[in-house]
Design an enzyme around this catalytic site. Sequence first.
Site, PDB file in Angstrom:
ATOM      1  N   ASP A 151     -13.532   7.600 -10.982  1.00  0.00           N
ATOM      2  CA  ASP A 151     -12.536   7.838 -12.027  1.00  0.00           C
ATOM      3  C   ASP A 151     -13.255   8.369 -13.269  1.00  0.00           C
ATOM      4  O   ASP A 151     -13.479   9.563 -13.396  1.00  0.00           O
ATOM      5  CB  ASP A 151     -11.784   6.519 -12.264  1.00  0.00           C
TER       6      ASP A 151
ATOM      7  N   ARG B  91      -4.228  -2.862  -0.739  1.00  0.00           N
ATOM      8  CA  ARG B  91      -5.384  -2.221  -0.100  1.00  0.00           C
ATOM      9  C   ARG B  91      -5.094  -1.896   1.360  1.00  0.00           C
ATOM     10  O   ARG B  91      -5.695  -1.004   1.942  1.00  0.00           O
ATOM     11  CB  ARG B  91      -6.605  -3.152  -0.141  1.00  0.00           C
TER      12      ARG B  91
ATOM     13  N   GLU C 139     -17.914   5.487  -1.686  1.00  0.00           N
ATOM     14  CA  GLU C 139     -16.995   4.905  -2.668  1.00  0.00           C
ATOM     15  C   GLU C 139     -15.561   5.319  -2.363  1.00  0.00           C
ATOM     16  O   GLU C 139     -15.319   6.349  -1.742  1.00  0.00           O
ATOM     17  CB  GLU C 139     -17.354   5.392  -4.081  1.00  0.00           C
ATOM     18  N   ASP C 140     -14.621   4.518  -2.818  1.00  0.00           N
ATOM     19  CA  ASP C 140     -13.211   4.877  -2.655  1.00  0.00           C
ATOM     20  C   ASP C 140     -12.791   5.920  -3.685  1.00  0.00           C
ATOM     21  O   ASP C 140     -12.128   6.893  -3.360  1.00  0.00           O
ATOM     22  CB  ASP C 140     -12.297   3.642  -2.729  1.00  0.00           C
TER      23      ASP C 140
ATOM     24  N   GLY D 115     -13.278  -1.709  -2.502  1.00  0.00           N
ATOM     25  CA  GLY D 115     -12.394  -0.560  -2.277  1.00  0.00           C
ATOM     26  C   GLY D 115     -12.739   0.354  -1.129  1.00  0.00           C
ATOM     27  O   GLY D 115     -11.856   0.951  -0.523  1.00  0.00           O
TER      28      GLY D 115
ATOM     29  N   LYS E 193     -11.056  11.856  -9.685  1.00  0.00           N
ATOM     30  CA  LYS E 193     -10.061  12.311 -10.667  1.00  0.00           C
ATOM     31  C   LYS E 193     -10.802  13.187 -11.674  1.00  0.00           C
ATOM     32  O   LYS E 193     -11.307  12.687 -12.685  1.00  0.00           O
ATOM     33  CB  LYS E 193      -9.428  11.108 -11.381  1.00  0.00           C
TER      34      LYS E 193
ATOM     35  N   PHE F 190      -2.325   6.691 -11.341  1.00  0.00           N
ATOM     36  CA  PHE F 190      -2.769   5.464 -10.687  1.00  0.00           C
ATOM     37  C   PHE F 190      -2.233   5.408  -9.266  1.00  0.00           C
ATOM     38  O   PHE F 190      -1.038   5.503  -9.023  1.00  0.00           O
ATOM     39  CB  PHE F 190      -2.318   4.224 -11.468  1.00  0.00           C
ATOM     40  N   ILE F 191      -3.148   5.250  -8.314  1.00  0.00           N
ATOM     41  CA  ILE F 191      -2.760   5.246  -6.896  1.00  0.00           C
ATOM     42  C   ILE F 191      -3.181   3.945  -6.219  1.00  0.00           C
ATOM     43  O   ILE F 191      -4.090   3.256  -6.684  1.00  0.00           O
ATOM     44  CB  ILE F 191      -3.375   6.441  -6.130  1.00  0.00           C
TER      45      ILE F 191
HETATM   46  P1  IMP Z   1     -14.800   4.346 -13.020  1.00  0.00           P
HETATM   47  O1  IMP Z   1     -15.970   3.495 -13.402  1.00  0.00           O
HETATM   48  O2  IMP Z   1     -13.928   4.661 -14.205  1.00  0.00           O
HETATM   49  O3  IMP Z   1     -15.179   5.587 -12.270  1.00  0.00           O
HETATM   50  O4  IMP Z   1     -13.860   3.440 -12.146  1.00  0.00           O
HETATM   51  C1  IMP Z   1     -13.979   3.311 -10.810  1.00  0.00           C
HETATM   52  C2  IMP Z   1     -13.203   2.112 -10.322  1.00  0.00           C
HETATM   53  O5  IMP Z   1     -11.918   2.014 -10.961  1.00  0.00           O
HETATM   54  C3  IMP Z   1     -12.910   2.265  -8.870  1.00  0.00           C
HETATM   55  O6  IMP Z   1     -13.966   1.750  -8.091  1.00  0.00           O
HETATM   56  C4  IMP Z   1     -11.619   1.525  -8.703  1.00  0.00           C
HETATM   57  O7  IMP Z   1     -11.878   0.174  -8.457  1.00  0.00           O
HETATM   58  C5  IMP Z   1     -10.924   1.653 -10.032  1.00  0.00           C
HETATM   59  N1  IMP Z   1      -9.872   2.710 -10.025  1.00  0.00           N
HETATM   60  C6  IMP Z   1      -9.891   3.895 -10.662  1.00  0.00           C
HETATM   61  N2  IMP Z   1      -8.772   4.598 -10.465  1.00  0.00           N
HETATM   62  C7  IMP Z   1      -7.998   3.836  -9.657  1.00  0.00           C
HETATM   63  C8  IMP Z   1      -6.676   4.031  -9.080  1.00  0.00           C
HETATM   64  O8  IMP Z   1      -5.985   5.048  -9.261  1.00  0.00           O
HETATM   65  N3  IMP Z   1      -6.220   3.014  -8.297  1.00  0.00           N
HETATM   66  C9  IMP Z   1      -6.935   1.884  -8.054  1.00  0.00           C
HETATM   67  N4  IMP Z   1      -8.163   1.668  -8.570  1.00  0.00           N
HETATM   68  C10 IMP Z   1      -8.692   2.632  -9.367  1.00  0.00           C
HETATM   69 MG    MG Z   2     -14.377   0.595  -6.233  1.00  0.00          MG
END
Ligand code: IMP
Ligand code: MG
Length: 179
Positions: free
Chosen positions: A107, A169, A103-104, A49, A135, A156-157
């Site tokens: 979440d 992407r 990181e992108d 990402g 987020k 969700f984006i």
């Molecule tokens: P976390 O472990 O819940 O923080 O998830 C992080 C990962 O979830 C990111 O590296 C993304 O790959 C994916 N992710 C979370 N939100 C989004 C979104 O809105 N769009 C696309 N991928 C997302």
């Molecule tokens: Mg990622």
Amino acid sequence: MMKSIKVLDKEFVPMIPAEDIANEVRRVANEINRDYEGKNPLFLAILNGSFMFAADLLREINIPCEITFVKMSSYEGVSSTGTVNEIIGLNKSIEGRDVIIVEDIVDSGVTMAHILETLEGHNPNSLEICTFFVKPENLKIDLDIRYTAMGIPNDFIIGYGLDYDGYARNLKDIWVLKS
Ligand code: IMP
Ligand code: MG
């Protein structure tokens, strides 16, 4: 009628234009340029990402630096239940380095917490997080995020490196799932 795009089975509408993204990238890069002056940071970008953000960010960094890329692999534990995440491709030593994780999106923060835990075991001199999106409403782990380009609602984006099932992407702007 508002323009929209279809990716696989879902419809998305415009959310953040590329120009706004570029402005925030420059702002974050300037903070890093200032904070790391006289240091030699190692950017550690998390694939897939972050590839686009990392490329844009690095072009705005004007102090000596290096970049390396790693990936998180998820697999089902053999003897334990649940998913195990592991960093793969860490072939550059981070020992004693001032590491900036790129990181992108953060979440829930679960992925980032695991990355931090693993990297701390490799004895960097310092370890900071630089994420394009966060987020805040969805954060379940208390993370100290040093650099954030944008906080967004819990939607969700896609675009700017972020995917829906591997697609989108490549989009320059950010699009949000149509509600
Ligand atoms: P976390 O472990 O819940 O923080 O998830 C992080 C990962 O979830 C990111 O590296 C993304 O790959 C994916 N992710 C979370 N939100 C989004 C979104 O809105 N769009 C696309 N991928 C997302
Ligand atoms: Mg990622």
